[in-house]
Design a protein around this motif. Structure first.
Motif, PDB file in Angstrom:
ATOM      1  N   PHE A  96      -4.499  -3.871   8.931  1.00 38.13           N
ATOM      2  CA  PHE A  96      -4.583  -2.335   9.612  1.00 38.13           C
ATOM      3  C   PHE A  96      -5.003  -2.537  10.882  1.00 38.13           C
ATOM      4  O   PHE A  96      -5.996  -3.111  11.301  1.00 38.13           O
ATOM      5  N   VAL A 142      -0.064  -2.795   9.146  1.00 37.15           N
ATOM      6  CA  VAL A 142       0.412  -1.238   9.535  1.00 37.15           C
ATOM      7  C   VAL A 142      -0.487  -1.077  10.587  1.00 37.15           C
ATOM      8  O   VAL A 142      -1.638  -1.184  10.783  1.00 37.15           O
ATOM      9  N   SER A 168      -8.173   5.905  -3.786  1.00 35.61           N
ATOM     10  CA  SER A 168      -8.892   7.177  -3.768  1.00 35.61           C
ATOM     11  C   SER A 168      -9.732   7.495  -4.868  1.00 35.61           C
ATOM     12  O   SER A 168     -10.566   8.396  -4.751  1.00 35.61           O
ATOM     13  N   VAL A 178      -3.931   6.971  -3.053  1.00 35.96           N
ATOM     14  CA  VAL A 178      -3.994   5.714  -2.431  1.00 35.96           C
ATOM     15  C   VAL A 178      -3.912   4.640  -3.182  1.00 35.96           C
ATOM     16  O   VAL A 178      -4.929   4.461  -3.674  1.00 35.96           O
ATOM     17  N   VAL A 202       0.819  -1.287   0.158  1.00 36.08           N
ATOM     18  CA  VAL A 202       0.010   0.099   0.075  1.00 36.08           C
ATOM     19  C   VAL A 202       0.698   1.193  -0.028  1.00 36.08           C
ATOM     20  O   VAL A 202       2.020   1.107   0.746  1.00 36.08           O
ATOM     21  N   GLU A 203       0.444   2.262  -0.749  1.00 40.15           N
ATOM     22  CA  GLU A 203       1.332   3.605  -0.832  1.00 40.15           C
ATOM     23  C   GLU A 203       0.424   4.743  -0.765  1.00 40.15           C
ATOM     24  O   GLU A 203      -0.746   4.709  -1.430  1.00 40.15           O
ATOM     25  N   LEU A 204       0.776   5.602  -0.019  1.00 42.59           N
ATOM     26  CA  LEU A 204       0.220   6.966  -0.210  1.00 42.59           C
ATOM     27  C   LEU A 204       1.130   7.851  -1.057  1.00 42.59           C
ATOM     28  O   LEU A 204       2.486   8.148  -0.762  1.00 42.59           O
ATOM     29  N   LEU A 263      -3.418   0.428  -3.493  1.00 40.86           N
ATOM     30  CA  LEU A 263      -3.230  -0.759  -2.787  1.00 40.86           C
ATOM     31  C   LEU A 263      -2.920  -1.610  -3.952  1.00 40.86           C
ATOM     32  O   LEU A 263      -3.579  -2.129  -4.705  1.00 40.86           O
ATOM     33  N   CYS A 266      -7.049   6.736   5.838  1.00 46.00           N
ATOM     34  CA  CYS A 266      -6.829   6.847   4.318  1.00 46.00           C
ATOM     35  C   CYS A 266      -6.287   5.653   3.624  1.00 46.00           C
ATOM     36  O   CYS A 266      -6.618   5.277   2.430  1.00 46.00           O
ATOM     37  N   ALA A 267      -5.198   5.188   4.274  1.00 36.89           N
ATOM     38  CA  ALA A 267      -4.455   3.988   3.523  1.00 36.89           C
ATOM     39  C   ALA A 267      -5.344   2.767   3.610  1.00 36.89           C
ATOM     40  O   ALA A 267      -5.339   1.998   2.710  1.00 36.89           O
ATOM     41  N   LEU A 285      -3.910   8.778   8.702  1.00 35.11           N
ATOM     42  CA  LEU A 285      -3.120   8.080   7.813  1.00 35.11           C
ATOM     43  C   LEU A 285      -3.694   6.809   7.752  1.00 35.11           C
ATOM     44  O   LEU A 285      -4.037   6.355   6.573  1.00 35.11           O
TER      45      LEU A 285
END
Length: 248
Positions: free
Chosen positions: A172, A204, A80, A72, A12-14, A74, A60-61, A57
């Protein structure tokens, strides 16, 4: 600030994520251009003073909140930009979530709580698999017990089993040991560690507890909605010292 580029190993990346709340004349920026990626098969703890943006955070993730701007991802999918129905489907199949308050259904047994995500997703429910995962986490003799008949640590283990039954890409966890005594907390942290080491699960976790953070592979520090530090395999004392600096 930690900067990462998308790779096949990023779960996963923001990307430059901003999250604001409030009206036009009273805007609060909870996340301010956050750019970070979480590698597959790793456990990252997220820490920071109250109001630093930790929970925002995480939300949102996980696709629970939409960023005001930024992306965002996945894997290769952009959360997003997904529709609400697509987000719901992804959360049911690809994302697991564990809360401080357990959030178990009080009228259901442990095995029924674990099976619930599969039923909600319209997936085939294998009670053999449900019982196997509960047995694996030491609750094989508590299958038919309801939450009120379980200790806090046992309830949290049921919640983790429920989150893992769909084999999510990312788990999460929001203060997963916050409501537990120290012994139960150690048991839950040991379970999370085993998920990473044995099953290559990506986790996370937001926490305020330096000991819990030190159980992770790395610790990400936030302040005023920005990433301000990062430690790899730190000791509890190192985490506590860095957090104290931020709070000061």
């Amino acid at each position: 600030m930690i900067r990462t580029e998308t790779t096949v190993d990023t779960a996963v990346e923001l990307r430059d994520v901003v999250r604001e709340y409030g009206g036009k004349h009273a805007r609060v920026r909870a996340l301010d251009g956050v750019r970070v990626g979480f590698a597959r098969g790793t456990w990252t703890a997220v820490m920071g003073p109250s109001g630093s943006g930790k929970s925002t955070l995480l939300h949102c993730a996980a696709g629970l909140e939409r960023p005001t701007s930024g992306q965002v991802m996945l894997g290769e999918r952009e959360l997003s930009a997904a529709s609400e129905s697509a987000l719901t489907a992804l959360r049911r199949k690809e994302i697991g979530f564990v809360f401080q308050s357990f959030n178990l259904v009080s009228s259901l047994s442990a095995e029924q709580n674990v099976a619930l995500p599969l039923r909600l997703a319209g997936s085939k429910v294998s009670m053999k698999d449900v019982r196997a995962i509960l047995t694996e986490i030491g609750l094989g003799e508590r299958l038919r017990h309801r939450p009120r008949e379980l200790s806090g640590g046992q309830q949290q283990r049921v919640a983790i089993a429920r989150a893992m039954i769909t084999r999510p890409s990312v788990l999460f966890a929001d203060e997963p040991t916050g409501a537990l005594d120290s012994r139960s907390a150690r048991t839950v942290l040991g379970l999370l560690r085993a998920l990473v080491d044995d099953s290559k699960q990506t986790i996370v976790m937001v926490t305020h507890d330096p000991a819990a953070a030190a159980a992770a592979d790395s610790v990400l520090f936030l302040s005023d909605g920005r990433i301000v530090g990062h430690l790899t395999r730190p000791s509890t004392a190192q985490v506590a010292d860095r957090l104290a600096e931020l709070e000061a």
